[in-house]
Design a protein around this motif. Structure first.
Motif, PDB file in Angstrom:
ATOM      1  N   GLU A 180       0.854  -1.186   0.000  1.00  0.00           N
ATOM      2  CA  GLU A 180       0.000   0.000   0.000  1.00  0.00           C
ATOM      3  C   GLU A 180       0.893   1.240   0.000  1.00  0.00           C
ATOM      4  O   GLU A 180       1.601   1.513   0.969  1.00  0.00           O
ATOM      5  CB  GLU A 180      -0.916  -0.015   1.230  1.00  0.00           C
ATOM      6  CG  GLU A 180      -1.665   1.266   1.493  1.00  0.00           C
ATOM      7  CD  GLU A 180      -2.416   1.813   0.289  1.00  0.00           C
ATOM      8  OE1 GLU A 180      -2.117   2.960  -0.113  1.00  0.00           O
ATOM      9  OE2 GLU A 180      -3.279   1.084  -0.248  1.00  0.00           O
ATOM     10  N   VAL A 206       1.489  -4.191   7.856  1.00  0.00           N
ATOM     11  CA  VAL A 206       0.103  -4.009   7.419  1.00  0.00           C
ATOM     12  C   VAL A 206       0.017  -3.464   5.994  1.00  0.00           C
ATOM     13  O   VAL A 206      -0.986  -3.685   5.303  1.00  0.00           O
ATOM     14  CB  VAL A 206      -0.664  -3.100   8.407  1.00  0.00           C
ATOM     15  CG1 VAL A 206      -0.168  -1.651   8.320  1.00  0.00           C
ATOM     16  CG2 VAL A 206      -2.170  -3.172   8.167  1.00  0.00           C
ATOM     17  N   GLU A 209      -0.023  -6.720   4.146  1.00  0.00           N
ATOM     18  CA  GLU A 209      -1.143  -7.581   4.512  1.00  0.00           C
ATOM     19  C   GLU A 209      -2.490  -7.037   4.038  1.00  0.00           C
ATOM     20  O   GLU A 209      -3.371  -7.800   3.617  1.00  0.00           O
ATOM     21  CB  GLU A 209      -1.136  -7.792   6.027  1.00  0.00           C
ATOM     22  CG  GLU A 209       0.102  -8.554   6.502  1.00  0.00           C
ATOM     23  CD  GLU A 209       0.460  -8.324   7.954  1.00  0.00           C
ATOM     24  OE1 GLU A 209       1.535  -8.795   8.380  1.00  0.00           O
ATOM     25  OE2 GLU A 209      -0.327  -7.664   8.671  1.00  0.00           O
ATOM     26  N   SER A 210      -2.648  -5.724   4.080  1.00  0.00           N
ATOM     27  CA  SER A 210      -3.930  -5.132   3.675  1.00  0.00           C
ATOM     28  C   SER A 210      -4.183  -5.326   2.184  1.00  0.00           C
ATOM     29  O   SER A 210      -5.319  -5.574   1.757  1.00  0.00           O
ATOM     30  CB  SER A 210      -3.965  -3.641   4.029  1.00  0.00           C
ATOM     31  OG  SER A 210      -2.926  -2.929   3.376  1.00  0.00           O
ATOM     32  N   THR A 233       5.661 -11.481   5.615  1.00  0.00           N
ATOM     33  CA  THR A 233       5.292 -11.340   7.021  1.00  0.00           C
ATOM     34  C   THR A 233       4.462 -12.523   7.516  1.00  0.00           C
ATOM     35  O   THR A 233       3.774 -13.192   6.749  1.00  0.00           O
ATOM     36  CB  THR A 233       4.488 -10.044   7.278  1.00  0.00           C
ATOM     37  OG1 THR A 233       3.125 -10.228   6.857  1.00  0.00           O
ATOM     38  CG2 THR A 233       5.099  -8.859   6.549  1.00  0.00           C
ATOM     39  N   GLY A 235       1.808 -12.248   9.284  1.00  0.00           N
ATOM     40  CA  GLY A 235       0.415 -11.901   9.054  1.00  0.00           C
ATOM     41  C   GLY A 235      -0.039 -12.238   7.642  1.00  0.00           C
ATOM     42  O   GLY A 235      -1.167 -12.700   7.428  1.00  0.00           O
ATOM     43  N   SER A 236       0.825 -12.018   6.670  1.00  0.00           N
ATOM     44  CA  SER A 236       0.501 -12.358   5.283  1.00  0.00           C
ATOM     45  C   SER A 236       0.280 -13.861   5.131  1.00  0.00           C
ATOM     46  O   SER A 236      -0.605 -14.305   4.386  1.00  0.00           O
ATOM     47  CB  SER A 236       1.619 -11.904   4.350  1.00  0.00           C
ATOM     48  OG  SER A 236       1.729 -10.496   4.334  1.00  0.00           O
TER      49      SER A 236
END
Length: 428
Positions: A180, A206, A209-210, A233, A235-236
């Motif tokens: 992003e 993030v 991930e977003s 990451t 989270g990903s």
């Protein structure tokens, strides 16, 4: 072409077998094979793999031949055991038309060291505003099936949706650089404890991930294929795992450097460690290894990003992002995945040959080591250990983070359709 008998190799790490190559094809696999007049390669103790396939390579030509050319890049690929690479579109001019992708494809044909499949840009000029000529690139002689603005994110959700809809018509895939842009303005490294201590602009997890979360939902809505470039990451990993559990057609790659290196190395301020996405934390590294082992992450891709000396040998903020990786990828995977017991050599073949070939629709590559298949093969001395010396690289650039580091494994031979491109560690 002459016959070649590879004697006593551990095919995919299994029991020793002989492999007979006749011309461009594997003629026979078994034990005690012989062939009159065949060239014999004694391979006892070595592992024989299908030729490696890299879904994410920057060959820089046209436009940045000071960094790499298709010829030097494919020589580097052969040195690393690759028989097929996919060339990213961020060249000058951008590979956003049939004419440019055909130029790259023809240069690959002329090199003779490795097959080159161009990746087409998603948007005109990588500017994210207007779809490129996706259909024309697919219908060109290059037969483009993978599209990416890598280096930049397709950040507009409407453009991304339209791209997914367009490639669905011919079974293509959009490979997303998940970043992003508004969350990473001025970013220099991973956002975390180290960036705070060093005072460098942070690249938050993030931001990756977003975009992945949005794109897997778009792929589900459209019923199309999306591939996540250089996932970095923990989270990903969880988002991709969730998406796959829902049956969404998503695949993902991890780079060798994200499997081994962490943001602690940035404390040196050495720009060789500056890369996009940035090196993350030890927690992320462990999550990526586990995800590659359990299949959440489908493949290893190098993101081979060559830069000339002057673009890296400068202050951190001014340095270009990226690392070369074709010639060290297999060694890093052995270090992080095989020697740790997370993958066996059959698993390496799956992540570095079978699956990338499947995702990119690389005809003739990523095939079993069996009779009747194309003789695209890689022989590896897995017992070898040595220090990385970039002076010996075939790549035109030397921006490796592994200089002086001891790594296991050495590719001794590579065959492209039965033609040796690397013999005893030396390019033919």
């Amino acid at each position: 072409m002459s016959k070649i008998l590879i004697r006593g190799a551990k095919v995919l790490g299994g029991e020793p077998q002989d492999v007979l190559i006749d011309g461009a094809t594997i003629a026979e696999v078994g034990t005690g094979l012989s062939a009159e007049g065949a060239e014999v390669v004694e391979a006892a103790g070595q592992v024989l793999l299908p030729g490696l396939v890299d879904l994410h390579t920057h060959l820089r030509e046209p436009g940045r031949e000071d960094s790499e050319t298709v010829l030097t890049g494919t020589r580097a690929a052969a040195s690393g055991g690759y028989t097929n690479v996919f060339a990213m579109a961020n060249t000058f001019p951008v590979a956003d038309t049939a004419g440019v992708v055909e130029q790259v494809w023809r240069l690959g044909k002329e090199s003779g060291y490795c097959d080159v499949q161009p990746i087409g840009a998603v948007t005109v000029g990588l500017e994210g505003a207007k779809l490129a000529e996706l259909g024309a690139m697919h219908e060109s002689a290059a037969g483009v099936t993978v599209f990416s603005d890598d280096g930049k994110c397709v950040h507009d959700a409407v453009i991304m949706r339209r791209a997914l809809e367009y490639v669905k018509a011919f079974g293509g895939v959009v490979a997303q650089h998940a970043q992003e842009p508004r969350l990473t303005e001025g970013a220099q490294m991973n956002e975390g404890v180290v960036s705070a201590e060093l005072g460098l602009g942070g690249w938050p997890a993030v931001a990756e991930e977003s975009i992945i979360a949005r794109d897997v939902l778009l792929a589900e809505h459209v019923g199309s294929r999306v591939h996540i470039c250089h996932l970095s990451t923990a989270g990903s990993v969880e988002i991709v795992r969730w998406a796959k559990s829902r049956g969404i057609d998503v695949t993902a790659e991890v780079t060798p450097h994200h499997l081994l290196l962490t943001d602690e190395l940035v404390r040196s301020y050495d720009p060789v460690y500056k890369v996009n996405p940035p090196l993350r934390t030890e927690r992320d590294v462990l999550a990526l290894r586990e995800a590659l082992a359990d299949g959440t992450i489908d493949i290893v891709a190098t993101d081979h990003a060559p830069h000339p000396h002057e673009d890296k040998d400068c202050e951190w903020a001014a340095a270009a992002m990226g690392m070369v990786g074709l010639e060290t990828a297999l060694s890093v995977v052995q270090e992080t995945m095989v020697d740790t017991g997370l993958l066996d050599w059959a698993g390496v073949a799956d992540r570095m040959s079978f699956k990338p070939a499947q995702i990119g629709q690389a005809t003739g590559h990523g095939r079993p080591v069996s009779a009747g298949e194309p003789a695209n093969l890689t022989l590896v001395d897995t017992a070898y250990r040595g220090r990385v010396d970039p002076a010996g690289f075939a790549s035109r650039s030397r921006n490796t983070p592994y200089e002086g580091r001891e790594l296991p494994g050495r590719v001794t031979h590579t065959w492209l359709r039965g033609k040796a491109t690397l013999v005893d560690g030396k390019l033919t």
